[in-house]
Write an enzyme that holds these catalytic residues in place. Structure first.
Site, short mmCIF file in Angstrom:
data_model
loop_
_atom_site.label_atom_id
_atom_site.label_comp_id
_atom_site.label_asym_id
_atom_site.label_seq_id
_atom_site.Cartn_x
_atom_site.Cartn_y
_atom_site.Cartn_z
N ASP A 160 0.84 -1.21 0.00
CA ASP A 160 0.00 0.00 0.00
C ASP A 160 0.88 1.26 0.00
OD1 ASP A 160 -2.58 -1.51 0.49
OD2 ASP A 160 -1.39 -2.11 2.20
N HIS A 188 -4.21 -3.69 6.26
CA HIS A 188 -4.08 -3.92 4.82
C HIS A 188 -5.44 -4.38 4.31
CE1 HIS A 188 -2.67 -5.08 0.93
NE2 HIS A 188 -3.06 -6.33 1.12
P1 NAD Z 1 -1.58 -18.74 -4.02
O1 NAD Z 1 -2.92 -19.35 -3.80
O2 NAD Z 1 -1.04 -18.64 -5.39
O3 NAD Z 1 -0.49 -19.53 -3.16
C1 NAD Z 1 -0.69 -19.82 -1.84
C2 NAD Z 1 0.21 -20.97 -1.49
O4 NAD Z 1 0.12 -21.19 -0.09
C3 NAD Z 1 -0.20 -22.28 -2.17
O5 NAD Z 1 0.94 -22.91 -2.76
C4 NAD Z 1 -0.77 -23.11 -1.04
O6 NAD Z 1 -0.60 -24.49 -1.22
C5 NAD Z 1 0.06 -22.57 0.12
N1 NAD Z 1 -0.49 -22.86 1.43
C6 NAD Z 1 -1.78 -22.91 1.80
N2 NAD Z 1 -1.87 -23.27 3.10
C7 NAD Z 1 -0.61 -23.42 3.54
C8 NAD Z 1 -0.06 -23.80 4.78
N3 NAD Z 1 -0.82 -24.10 5.83
N4 NAD Z 1 1.28 -23.85 4.89
C9 NAD Z 1 2.07 -23.59 3.84
N5 NAD Z 1 1.60 -23.23 2.62
C10 NAD Z 1 0.27 -23.16 2.48
O7 NAD Z 1 -1.63 -17.32 -3.32
P2 NAD Z 1 -0.67 -16.06 -3.53
O8 NAD Z 1 -1.21 -15.27 -4.66
O9 NAD Z 1 0.73 -16.49 -3.56
O10 NAD Z 1 -1.02 -15.23 -2.22
C11 NAD Z 1 -0.68 -15.71 -0.95
C12 NAD Z 1 -1.31 -14.83 0.12
O11 NAD Z 1 -0.77 -13.51 0.07
C13 NAD Z 1 -2.82 -14.67 0.01
O12 NAD Z 1 -3.39 -14.70 1.29
C14 NAD Z 1 -2.96 -13.27 -0.57
O13 NAD Z 1 -4.22 -12.71 -0.26
C15 NAD Z 1 -1.84 -12.58 0.15
N6 NAD Z 1 -1.40 -11.29 -0.38
C16 NAD Z 1 -1.08 -10.32 0.51
C17 NAD Z 1 -0.63 -9.10 0.09
C18 NAD Z 1 -0.31 -8.01 1.08
O14 NAD Z 1 -0.09 -6.86 0.63
N7 NAD Z 1 -0.24 -8.24 2.38
C19 NAD Z 1 -0.49 -8.87 -1.28
C20 NAD Z 1 -0.80 -9.88 -2.19
C21 NAD Z 1 -1.27 -11.11 -1.72
C1 LMR Z 2 -3.36 -6.85 -2.64
O1 LMR Z 2 -3.54 -5.83 -1.98
O2 LMR Z 2 -3.12 -6.84 -3.85
C2 LMR Z 2 -3.40 -8.19 -1.94
O3 LMR Z 2 -3.78 -8.03 -0.62
C3 LMR Z 2 -4.20 -9.21 -2.63
C4 LMR Z 2 -5.68 -8.95 -2.51
O4 LMR Z 2 -6.40 -9.91 -2.23
O5 LMR Z 2 -6.10 -7.83 -2.70
#
Ligand code: NAD
Ligand code: LMR
Length: 325
Positions: A160, A188
């Site tokens: 952000d 977030h």
């Molecule tokens: P994704 O679905 O592509 O990958 C998630 C991975 O986590 C998968 O490989 C899954 O098998 C694994 N997983 C699930 N449970 C697990 C566990 N208990 N232990 C270990 N691994 C596990 O998702 P992504 O696009 O890589 O996103 C991951 C996370 O990050 C999501 O929650 C998404 O919302 C979050 N995210 C946060 C931000 C932020 O700014 N904070 C930004 C983008 C995404």
């Molecule tokens: C983002 O801000 O892009 C991530 O938190 C992914 C989402 O679910 O919005």
């Protein structure tokens, strides 16, 4: 390579964020160009084959700094002797969901991983939670790691921060590196508060330079707040490369320092600004000597106070919802 390698636990290794993240960490983007790293990769049993495929690609990059890779589905093994941990693994939202809809699905994951962190990681390990809802997941992690220093458990609001900096730089017609003293407060989530009141560009007040409070309130804040949704709708998947980049920025700056620049981090509340203890909340910080320090003494006008109260209130509600689960 004379230095001992740093061990970095990374969860969700088969996921889309890690498909960017792992390669940059292995190249040295977190610890720097002279520091070997060992990756300790955690994912679910059914994702192990996919992780092995990613590791083949890591091998094929022949990164000089990559001193080893371990793959596991056991959290305690993954956190063993970790110097740093990037907790990405969790369920990502799909279209139509809000990040808070992931609370129940992900609370259990962070409970288990909190116990593993507590049992196995180095006490000075730095932890950043990326998996959503990131702030509350970090708070759950800390609750289940009672022997681990809570101040080392942080959540990512840097995406952000970077989004806001980029939008402000474009509006002001300056390079993004000129933007200083930007703060992103709170959760977030769509309530997070990108606060430009103290921001400067080239030493000049950004609000004065842009001179458009309506743009700030009605365009900048909602654009940043809804950026994740905009990316999700356009790509059909949530942001990945920019999230990986923000996670690297977060950990890199914490380790190497920010040279007086403000960045935003989700940190456990110490009660400052009236944020209830037990919450992990986005605040502006500087980093030096391997530690972050909250920017103290900022004041709020009526609008800023209402924005701040709303996002902190949402964090408190999320924690209450988790307690009820
Ligand atoms: P994704 O679905 O592509 O990958 C998630 C991975 O986590 C998968 O490989 C899954 O098998 C694994 N997983 C699930 N449970 C697990 C566990 N208990 N232990 C270990 N691994 C596990 O998702 P992504 O696009 O890589 O996103 C991951 C996370 O990050 C999501 O929650 C998404 O919302 C979050 N995210 C946060 C931000 C932020 O700014 N904070 C930004 C983008 C995404
Ligand atoms: C983002 O801000 O892009 C991530 O938190 C992914 C989402 O679910 O919005």
């Amino acid at each position: 390579m004379s230095r001992p390698a740093k061990r970095i636990t990374i969860t969700g290794a088969a996921g889309q964020i890690c498909y960017s993240l792992l390669f940059r960490v292995a190249r040295g983007d977190v610890y720097g160009p002279d520091q070997p790293v060992i990756l300790q990769l955690l994912d679910l049993p059914q994702a192990q084959a996919a992780v092995r495929g990613v590791v083949m690609e890591l091998d094929d990059c022949a990164f000089p700094l990559l001193a080893g890779v371990m793959i596991t589905d056991d959290p305690e093994t993954a956190f063993r002797d970790a110097d740093a941990a990037m907790l990405v693994g969790s369920r990502a939202r799909s279209k139509g969901m809000e990040r808070r809809d992931l609370l129940a699905a992900n609370a259990e994951i962070f409970k288990v991983q909190g116990r593993a962190l507590n049992a196995a990681a180095r006490r000075d390990a730095r932890v950043v939670v990326v998996g959503n809802p990131a702030n509350t997941n970090a708070a759950i992690l800390a609750q289940h790691a009672p022997d681990f220093p809570a101040e080392n458990i942080t959540s990512m609001i840097r995406l952000d921060h970077n989004r806001a900096a980029s939008q402000l730089a474009a509006k002001a017609g300056v390079g993004v590196e000129a933007i200083e003293r930007l703060a992103v407060w709170g959760n977030h989530s769509p309530t997070m508060f990108a606060d430009w009141r103290f921001a400067t560009a080239g030493g000049r007040s950004l609000p004065e330079l842009i001179g458009d409070e309506t743009w700030y309130r009605e365009t900048l804040i909602p654009t940043v707040a809804k950026r994740g949704t905009a990316v999700l709708e356009a790509r059909g998947a949530s942001s990945a490369a920019s999230a990986a980049n923000a996670a690297i920025d977060h950990l890199h700056d914490w380790i190497h320092g920010t040279d007086g620049r403000w960045v935003s981090m989700g940190v456990p509340s110490d009660g400052s600004y009236g944020i209830p203890k037990g919450l992990v909340c986005g605040v502006p910080v500087t980093c030096a000597g391997g530690r972050y320090e909250r920017i103290a003494g900022l004041t709020f006008d009526g609008f800023a106070q209402s924005m701040f109260d709303r996002t902190v209130g949402e964090l408190a509600e999320e924690m209450a919802a988790v307690a009820a689960l």
